[in-house]
Design a protein around this motif. Structure first.
Motif, PDB file in Angstrom:
ATOM      1  N   GLY A  74       0.815  -1.211   0.000  1.00  0.00           N
ATOM      2  CA  GLY A  74       0.000   0.000   0.000  1.00  0.00           C
ATOM      3  C   GLY A  74       0.848   1.259   0.000  1.00  0.00           C
ATOM      4  N   ARG A 113       2.458   1.760  -3.434  1.00  0.00           N
ATOM      5  CA  ARG A 113       1.495   2.313  -4.404  1.00  0.00           C
ATOM      6  C   ARG A 113       1.301   3.812  -4.180  1.00  0.00           C
ATOM      7  NH1 ARG A 113      -1.007  -2.500  -3.332  1.00  0.00           N
ATOM      8  NH2 ARG A 113      -2.485  -1.569  -1.868  1.00  0.00           N
ATOM      9  N   LEU A 114       1.164   4.207  -2.925  1.00  0.00           N
ATOM     10  CA  LEU A 114       0.980   5.628  -2.625  1.00  0.00           C
ATOM     11  C   LEU A 114       2.193   6.446  -3.044  1.00  0.00           C
ATOM     12  CD1 LEU A 114      -0.697   5.550   0.910  1.00  0.00           C
ATOM     13  CD2 LEU A 114      -1.752   6.215  -1.266  1.00  0.00           C
ATOM     14  N   THR A 160      -4.512  12.789  -0.769  1.00  0.00           N
ATOM     15  CA  THR A 160      -5.841  12.572  -1.348  1.00  0.00           C
ATOM     16  C   THR A 160      -6.317  11.160  -1.041  1.00  0.00           C
ATOM     17  OG1 THR A 160      -5.392  14.158  -3.104  1.00  0.00           O
ATOM     18  CG2 THR A 160      -7.187  12.590  -3.483  1.00  0.00           C
ATOM     19  N   ALA A 161      -5.443  10.187  -1.237  1.00  0.00           N
ATOM     20  CA  ALA A 161      -5.810   8.792  -0.996  1.00  0.00           C
ATOM     21  C   ALA A 161      -6.131   8.550   0.485  1.00  0.00           C
ATOM     22  CB  ALA A 161      -4.683   7.866  -1.447  1.00  0.00           C
ATOM     23  N   SER A 199      -1.136  13.128  -4.171  1.00  0.00           N
ATOM     24  CA  SER A 199      -2.007  11.952  -4.294  1.00  0.00           C
ATOM     25  C   SER A 199      -2.009  11.108  -3.016  1.00  0.00           C
ATOM     26  CB  SER A 199      -1.588  11.112  -5.498  1.00  0.00           C
ATOM     27  OG  SER A 199      -0.252  10.689  -5.340  1.00  0.00           O
ATOM     28  N   ILE A 200      -0.949  11.182  -2.247  1.00  0.00           N
ATOM     29  CA  ILE A 200      -0.895  10.422  -0.988  1.00  0.00           C
ATOM     30  C   ILE A 200      -1.942  10.982  -0.016  1.00  0.00           C
ATOM     31  CG2 ILE A 200       0.496   9.823   1.022  1.00  0.00           C
ATOM     32  CD1 ILE A 200       2.973   9.932  -0.830  1.00  0.00           C
ATOM     33  N   SER A 232       2.451   6.872  -6.745  1.00  0.00           N
ATOM     34  CA  SER A 232       1.431   7.738  -7.331  1.00  0.00           C
ATOM     35  C   SER A 232       1.704   9.218  -7.081  1.00  0.00           C
ATOM     36  CB  SER A 232       0.045   7.385  -6.773  1.00  0.00           C
ATOM     37  OG  SER A 232      -0.070   7.809  -5.422  1.00  0.00           O
ATOM     38  N   CYS A 233       2.613   9.527  -6.191  1.00  0.00           N
ATOM     39  CA  CYS A 233       2.892  10.916  -5.837  1.00  0.00           C
ATOM     40  C   CYS A 233       3.987  11.483  -6.732  1.00  0.00           C
ATOM     41  CB  CYS A 233       3.309  11.005  -4.373  1.00  0.00           C
ATOM     42  SG  CYS A 233       3.684  12.692  -3.829  1.00  0.00           S
ATOM     43  N   ASP A 252      -9.555  10.014   1.258  1.00  0.00           N
ATOM     44  CA  ASP A 252     -10.668   9.303   0.647  1.00  0.00           C
ATOM     45  C   ASP A 252     -11.015   8.011   1.387  1.00  0.00           C
ATOM     46  OD1 ASP A 252     -10.905  11.247  -1.239  1.00  0.00           O
ATOM     47  OD2 ASP A 252      -9.846  10.136  -2.821  1.00  0.00           O
ATOM     48  N   GLN A 253     -10.118   7.498   2.193  1.00  0.00           N
ATOM     49  CA  GLN A 253     -10.362   6.201   2.827  1.00  0.00           C
ATOM     50  C   GLN A 253     -11.116   6.317   4.101  1.00  0.00           C
ATOM     51  OE1 GLN A 253      -6.742   3.944   2.995  1.00  0.00           O
ATOM     52  NE2 GLN A 253      -6.410   4.141   0.815  1.00  0.00           N
TER      53      GLN A 253
END
Length: 129
Positions: free
Chosen positions: A104, A107-108, A124-125, A121-122, A111-112, A128-129
């Motif tokens: 996980g 992936r974070l 944001t993710a 994006s970290i 994506s950043c 969102d959770q």
């Protein structure tokens, strides 16, 4: 043998040794006339035993159970193996959980953009959770 020597030989701190005594994990050391603790060779060996068990992840309750089995010459090795097998299953579960955490996080991080832009994006993710 005094507590500092026992600490040196076991890799435990004096505070930890006193704590193990206070909770009855090991028998309290006899006291010398000057009030200092005097540990026997058996107590030293039991502290080494506990230290090794702790390195392998056994809890204090599990250490207590293993010590009791170690002291009992009528023990069944199957009982010891069962405890060790349960600990191994716990370790395997923790490894799986850590691997999932690692995946996980990877992936974070991937994506950043990691640039000067405030958008992340970290964050944001995580929001969102």
């Amino acid at each position: 043998m005094n507590i500092s020597k026992v600490a040196s030989r076991t890799g435990l701190t004096s505070k930890t040794i006193r704590y193990y005594e206070s909770i009855g994990l090991i028998e309290a050391a006899r006291r010398l006339d000057n009030g200092y603790r005097d540990y026997s060779e058996q107590q030293l060996q039991e502290l080494k035993f506990v230290q090794q068990a702790r390195v392998l992840g056994f809890s204090l309750d599990e250490c207590r159970e293993l010590l009791e089995l170690n002291r009992n010459k009528q023990r069944r090795s199957a009982d010891v193996k069962k405890i060790a097998g349960e600990k191994l299953a716990d370790v395997e579960t923790k490894i799986q959980q850590l691997q999932a955490m690692k995946s996980g996080l990877c992936r974070l991080i991937e994506s950043c953009a990691g640039d000067e832009n405030p958008d992340c994006s970290i964050l944001t993710a995580l929001s969102d959770q």
